[in-house]
Scaffold this motif. Structure first.
Motif, short mmCIF file in Angstrom:
data_model
loop_
_atom_site.label_atom_id
_atom_site.label_comp_id
_atom_site.label_asym_id
_atom_site.label_seq_id
_atom_site.Cartn_x
_atom_site.Cartn_y
_atom_site.Cartn_z
N TRP A 114 0.85 -1.18 0.00
CA TRP A 114 0.00 0.00 0.00
C TRP A 114 0.88 1.23 0.00
CZ3 TRP A 114 -4.03 1.78 -1.70
CH2 TRP A 114 -4.77 2.79 -1.12
N PHE A 115 1.61 1.40 -1.08
CA PHE A 115 2.57 2.49 -1.19
C PHE A 115 2.18 3.27 -2.43
CE2 PHE A 115 6.69 4.49 -1.53
CZ PHE A 115 7.11 4.54 -0.23
N ARG A 116 1.33 4.25 -2.24
CA ARG A 116 0.70 4.86 -3.41
C ARG A 116 1.61 5.83 -4.13
NH1 ARG A 116 -4.23 6.98 -0.16
NH2 ARG A 116 -2.55 6.95 1.35
N SER B 99 -10.68 -0.67 -5.32
CA SER B 99 -10.23 -2.02 -5.65
C SER B 99 -8.81 -2.26 -5.18
CB SER B 99 -10.34 -2.23 -7.16
OG SER B 99 -9.76 -1.16 -7.85
N ILE B 100 -7.96 -1.22 -5.32
CA ILE B 100 -6.57 -1.39 -4.93
C ILE B 100 -6.43 -1.56 -3.43
CG2 ILE B 100 -4.38 -0.19 -4.81
CD1 ILE B 100 -4.95 0.82 -7.57
N LEU B 101 -7.27 -0.84 -2.70
CA LEU B 101 -7.25 -0.96 -1.26
C LEU B 101 -7.45 -2.41 -0.85
CD1 LEU B 101 -7.12 0.76 1.30
CD2 LEU B 101 -9.58 0.93 1.24
N MET B 102 -8.42 -3.06 -1.49
CA MET B 102 -8.73 -4.44 -1.11
C MET B 102 -7.59 -5.39 -1.47
SD MET B 102 -12.70 -5.24 -1.65
CE MET B 102 -13.22 -3.84 -2.59
N ILE B 103 -7.03 -5.23 -2.68
CA ILE B 103 -5.90 -6.08 -3.07
C ILE B 103 -4.73 -5.88 -2.12
CG2 ILE B 103 -4.26 -6.61 -4.90
CD1 ILE B 103 -6.30 -5.56 -6.89
#
Lengths: 267, 260
Positions: A75-77, A179-183
């Motif tokens: 989680w490194f945006r 969606s990315i949060l969940m992955i």
């Protein structure tokens, strides 16, 4: 190749500018490390069975996790890339005379490296002199240390390839956050960021071992403490390379598909 | 107060305009504490108990702290995201309005996607309560509610302190994360498992101990002494909130616009 190196360099220097943020981050990481260790010490002190990983190995696992957080956090945006895609500025990127996959890869890699370089040394110095049982132990031999460095760097490359696949998926979803949060949440759990893999129940470990995530966190950190012996580590390096090839291949293929049908958003 | 609810309604409507994004984020927010809770569950499955605490007792502690945290993230988000108001110079507008700055900042932002987190905490709470042999009485129910409310007040107080800091630094500093995220991570386990200095700091400086550990002992029937005393303990959070409000007021007086 030079272009990619200078992109990384620029990114790296930008990252080094945020010194106050780094200081705050270091304090937070130290605090979190201490809290986690205290929780495990409490669990271990009254355990009736022998846990599958020793407390010393676990302590080094936790500290390495805090020190190299920038290397391993899924989680490194990178807001830049998201915005490029959703705002339509992707058009400019396409005009650049260089390969877009390598270009972004270099960018992401440099952001992570600069975040770790800025933070890791002070934390390392502190955690080596903490009182027992909080102290970070040395690896058992020079060979283990070398193996650790190799596996950690390979792990970093794997995690960047995973995040590349995630970023490229934004071409289809257009709404990055949900969606990315969940992955990311699932991926970090399966990598052993919430609890170390050896402490998970067996059925979950079986799932973890067939996925790429554990090769970025669990594997290098257990190599460091010698929890994974050297012979097995060499075999693991081979698996890491294999995953790296698969993920980069997948990323490039997806990107090619995406660019063929790219719709530039807005003006 | 009426103004606060008006802000609430308007922002809720505006966030509901992006429906898919809202639901995806809400689901995502559900899974963040869920994975932490799964970690807790697996640790208890492996070790059986934690210094005499059973899984459901720890889960109750987890539920209360996370409930308080997610409620405060949802409704006091304005203070959390305050640095952007100062850096952008938008705080000037709030100052010229004839209402208190606290209400206006509180109302400047709500994060309704945190409903996912609230739901997760609610499930953990009810699951653990159903599985614990607690003899419920009116006093205990009030204690439980006060614990959550007190927790919200503490987290809000920390946000407020951090926001007040922006008046001097302009940029938001992430030091407060130690006390919000760190406080949450720490208070989700019963406090007595930690080293003395941690326990003392988080009981007497930032009173997490008064909203989780001590009243929890009473609810679980592990305590001796006056019931009412334990019930009133979460009110220590009010004592914590008062200096936070004062520092905020001093900060507002110190404010110099960035002019941008």
């Amino acid at each position: 190749m030079n272009a990619y190196i200078s992109v990384s360099k620029l990114r790296f220097i930008t990252g080094l500018q945020y010194r106050a943020a780094a200081l705050a981050g270091m304090a937070t990481q130290l605090f979190f490390g201490l809290i986690f260790i205290m929780v495990y010490v409490a669990f271990y002190s009254h355990s009736s069975t022998t846990p599958p990983i020793s407390l010393e190995d676990l302590v080094s696992y936790i500290w390495l996790q805090q020190i190299f957080l920038g290397f391993i956090a899924l989680w490194f945006r990178d807001h830049d890339i998201f915005q490029l895609i959703t705002s339509g500025n992707i058009a400019y990127e396409l005009c650049r005379p260089c390969d877009i996959y390598k270009f972004w890869y270099a960018k992401l890699l440099a952001t992570r490296v600069s975040s770790v370089v800025l933070r890791c040394l002070p934390i390392i110095l502190i955690v080596f002199v903490l009182p027992e049982p909080y102290r970070l132990g040395m690896p058992p031999s020079v060979i283990t240390l070398l193996l650790f460095v190799v596996t950690l760097l390979l792990g970093l490359l794997v995690i960047v390839s995973i995040s590349m696949v995630i970023y490229i998926s934004v071409f289809w979803t257009m709404s990055p956050t949900g969606s990315i949060l969940m992955i990311a949440v699932a991926g970090e759990f399966l990598a052993g960021m919430i609890i170390p893999v050896p402490l998970m129940p067996l059925w979950l470990q079986k799932i973890v071992y067939v996925l790429p995530f554990r090769w970025t966190v669990d594997f290098p950190f257990r190599v460091y403490s010698g929890d994974i012996p050297s012979a097995e580590a060499l075999w693991g390096i081979f698996v890491q390379l294999l995953w790296l090839g698969v993920l980069i291949g997948l990323g490039r293929w997806l990107l090619r598909r995406a660019l063929q049908q790219v719709v530039v958003q807005g003006g | 107060m009426a103004l606060y609810f008006k802000y609430l309604l308007i922002l809720f409507k505006s966030q509901m305009q992006y429906r898919t994004s809202f639901w995806l984020l809400t689901t995502g927010q559900f899974f963040i504490p869920f994975s932490v809770f799964a970690g807790l569950y697996f640790l208890f499955a492996r070790f059986g108990h934690l210094q005499g605490w059973t899984f459901f007792e720890a889960a109750l502690c987890f539920g209360i702290v996370h409930m308080a945290f997610s409620l405060s993230e949802c409704f006091a988000r304005g203070f959390d995201a305050f640095s952007s108001l100062v850096a952008g110079g938008d705080f000037d507008r709030l100052l010229v309005r004839p209402r208190s700055t606290v209400v206006q900042v509180l109302g400047s932002k709500f994060e309704f996607t945190r409903f996912g987190r609230i739901l997760q905490s609610a499930i953990v709470l009810s699951w653990s309560i159903n599985n614990l042999p607690i003899e419920w009485s009116a006093v205990k129910v009030i204690t439980l509610i006060l614990m959550v409310v007190g927790g919200v007040l503490i987290f809000t107080g920390i946000y407020m302190l951090n926001a007040a800091l922006c008046f001097w630094t302009i940029q938001g500093l992430e030091v407060a994360n130690i006390f919000t995220d760190g406080g949450r991570e720490m208070a989700q386990y019963p406090l007595n498992i930690y080293q003395k200095w941690v326990t003392v700091f988080f009981t007497f400086i930032i009173p997490f101990g008064f909203i989780s550990y001590l009243p929890l002992l009473y609810i679980l029937g592990k305590s001796e002494g006056n019931e009412l005393l334990y019930m009133m303990m979460p009110l220590a959070s009010v004592v914590f909130l008062i200096p936070c409000l004062l520092i905020w007021q001093i900060g507002v007086r110190h404010y110099r616009s960035t002019g941008s």
